[in-house]
Design an enzyme around this catalytic site. Structure first.
Site, PDB file in Angstrom:
ATOM      1  N   ASP A   1      -9.327   6.129  -2.282  1.00 26.27           N
ATOM      2  CA  ASP A   1      -8.233   6.652  -3.097  1.00 26.27           C
ATOM      3  C   ASP A   1      -8.822   7.320  -4.338  1.00 26.27           C
ATOM      4  O   ASP A   1     -10.030   7.519  -4.429  1.00 26.27           O
ATOM      5  CB  ASP A   1      -7.278   5.515  -3.476  1.00 26.27           C
ATOM      6  CG  ASP A   1      -7.920   4.576  -4.483  1.00 26.27           C
ATOM      7  OD1 ASP A   1      -9.160   4.576  -4.576  1.00 26.27           O
ATOM      8  OD2 ASP A   1      -7.191   3.854  -5.173  1.00 26.27           O
TER       9      ASP A   1
ATOM     10  N   TYR B   1      -6.377   6.729   3.783  1.00 28.45           N
ATOM     11  CA  TYR B   1      -6.517   5.676   2.776  1.00 28.45           C
ATOM     12  C   TYR B   1      -5.807   4.393   3.214  1.00 28.45           C
ATOM     13  O   TYR B   1      -6.390   3.299   3.228  1.00 28.45           O
ATOM     14  CB  TYR B   1      -5.977   6.110   1.398  1.00 28.45           C
ATOM     15  CG  TYR B   1      -5.749   4.883   0.550  1.00 28.45           C
ATOM     16  CD1 TYR B   1      -6.839   4.213  -0.003  1.00 28.45           C
ATOM     17  CD2 TYR B   1      -4.481   4.318   0.421  1.00 28.45           C
ATOM     18  CE1 TYR B   1      -6.670   3.024  -0.693  1.00 28.45           C
ATOM     19  CE2 TYR B   1      -4.306   3.135  -0.264  1.00 28.45           C
ATOM     20  CZ  TYR B   1      -5.395   2.493  -0.819  1.00 28.45           C
ATOM     21  OH  TYR B   1      -5.226   1.310  -1.472  1.00 28.45           O
TER      22      TYR B   1
ATOM     23  N   GLU C   1       0.820  -1.212   0.000  1.00 31.08           N
ATOM     24  CA  GLU C   1       0.000   0.000   0.000  1.00 31.08           C
ATOM     25  C   GLU C   1       0.853   1.260   0.000  1.00 31.08           C
ATOM     26  O   GLU C   1       0.513   2.248  -0.644  1.00 31.08           O
ATOM     27  CB  GLU C   1      -0.952   0.008   1.197  1.00 31.08           C
ATOM     28  CG  GLU C   1      -2.072  -1.025   1.114  1.00 31.08           C
ATOM     29  CD  GLU C   1      -2.951  -0.854  -0.122  1.00 31.08           C
ATOM     30  OE1 GLU C   1      -2.937   0.237  -0.727  1.00 31.08           O
ATOM     31  OE2 GLU C   1      -3.644  -1.813  -0.490  1.00 31.08           O
TER      32      GLU C   1
END
Length: 367
Positions: A148, A130, A47
DNA sequence: AACACGTGGAG
DNA sequence: TCTCCAAGTGT
């Protein structure tokens, strides 16, 4: 919640939407290296790398990184320079330093286990709204939004939301929408499916609405305005900086390298000595002054640049003029960050792409 | 809120 | 060439 959004959400059936979305995802999801298991650390690393970065770009970096730092303990114990080197070429280098800072905190404060509460995970360096939602939902199955750019684009179309997604405040609107729509049975697939849909079908330009699994739920498609959404104001143009860069060799055949400051652009990365060009005096004259004042060295420079190169960042452009020079005599070095290095040592440094390109060019022409 | 912070690919 | 971007965060 704003009444406006409430009204739009009332036009959609969350369970039917989830079924169509997740069903499509189960059929069409890409096989990606970070989708092999639910290890929170592996999800976390992916991520961070994926922030503002394309999947295809991340894949080889992810493989190398996980091979080198397979566990939280491995990353926590690694020297920062090794971590930066593994990040070389990926960009946004503060991500690497923040990741290691956060991993060290998990190692020391959480017995090496990534926390599973929104509050704790959000307190980690580099883990924003996020990323927190992504890790919580994908690794732990917690029904938190992971909003996102993909999610904002998809939902702006599905729900016909005309908020400017470039504005920070807009994210909250989409988080509210996700909280209403999200599957509590499978938050992981729901969030990933929304992003996958944005990446593969509901693309920025020319979305493939005829192939879309949630077309029947899509307000923008019904109204024929899918090309007008999302609303996104563009940012202003970038400024240009004229840079004078020098490749300097001493009598031992070593090169003068400089480590950039620990804050700001390309923090802690290495480079050939570089200076912002001023108006007026000639480039060579300016360079001689700079090299003496900042590095304490007298250099004989070629009168003309050896090469010129533009490098475009997200917010500025370097117009680089690269000169070659040789050391004549040295006094005390004023700048601690500067050091003379052999070819092998230069190869081991972490250089920004702009300087790595210059070095590669230089080596290929001098060997 | 607005801007700093990288890079390589697409149209 | 040019513009926009691609799974954002820190300040």
């Amino acid at each position: 919640m704003k009444e406006d959004l409430q009204l739009k959400l009332s036009n959609i059936e969350p369970e039917a939407f989830q079924k169509d979305l997740i069903g499509w995802f189960e059929q069409e999801m890409r096989e990606l290296p970070w989708r092999k298991n639910k290890d929170p650390y592996q999800i976390w690393v992916s991520e961070i790398m994926l922030q503002q970065t394309r999947v295809d770009t991340v894949i080889p970096f992810y493989h190398r990184f996980m091979e080198q730092f397979p566990t939280i303990e491995a990353l926590a114990n690694a020297p920062e320079e090794k971590v930066l080197k593994a990040w070389e070429g990926l960009g946004y280098y503060s991500r690497a330093r923040n990741l290691q800072t956060a991993v060290r905190e998990v190692h020391e404060q959480y017995e090496g286990r990534v926390p599973s509460s929104p509050k704790e995970i959000s307190s980690l360096k580099g883990v924003g709204p996020y990323t927190a939602g992504a890790i919580l939902s994908i690794a732990y199955g917690v029904p938190e939004p992971a909003v996102d750019g993909n999610v904002m684009r998809v939902l702006s179309r599905v729900l016909s939301i005309w908020e400017d997604i470039a504005k920070p405040s807009s994210r909250k609107v989409f988080e509210e929408a996700v909280r209403y729509l999200i599957s509590h049975k499978n938050p992981s697939y729901f969030n990933q499916a929304l992003m996958e849909l944005g990446a593969l079908v509901c693309t920025p330009t020319s979305p493939s609405c005829l192939l879309c699994p949630v077309q029947a739920h899509c307000s923008a498609f019904a109204e024929g305005v899918q090309r007008d959404l999302p609303v996104k104001t563009r940012k202003k143009s970038t400024k240009v900086i004229d840079l004078l860069t020098v490749i300097v060799q001493n009598q031992q055949g070593e090169w003068l390298m400089n480590q950039r400051p620990s804050q700001g652009l390309l923090a802690n990365l290495w480079e050939f000595p570089s200076f912002e060009k001023q108006q007026g005096e000639s480039a060579v004259s300016q360079l001689n002054d700079f090299l003496l004042a900042d590095f304490g060295v007298n250099i004989v420079l070629d009168p003309e640049p050896w090469m010129v190169q533009d490098h475009v960042f997200s917010h500025l452009t370097w117009k680089m003029a690269v000169f070659k020079g040789e050391l004549t005599k040295t006094s005390t070095q004023n700048r601690q960050n500067a050091v003379w290095l052999t070819k092998e040592e230069v190869e081991k440094l972490t250089l920004p792409v702009s300087h790595r390109k210059i070095w590669n060019q230089y080596v290929s022409l001098h060997s």
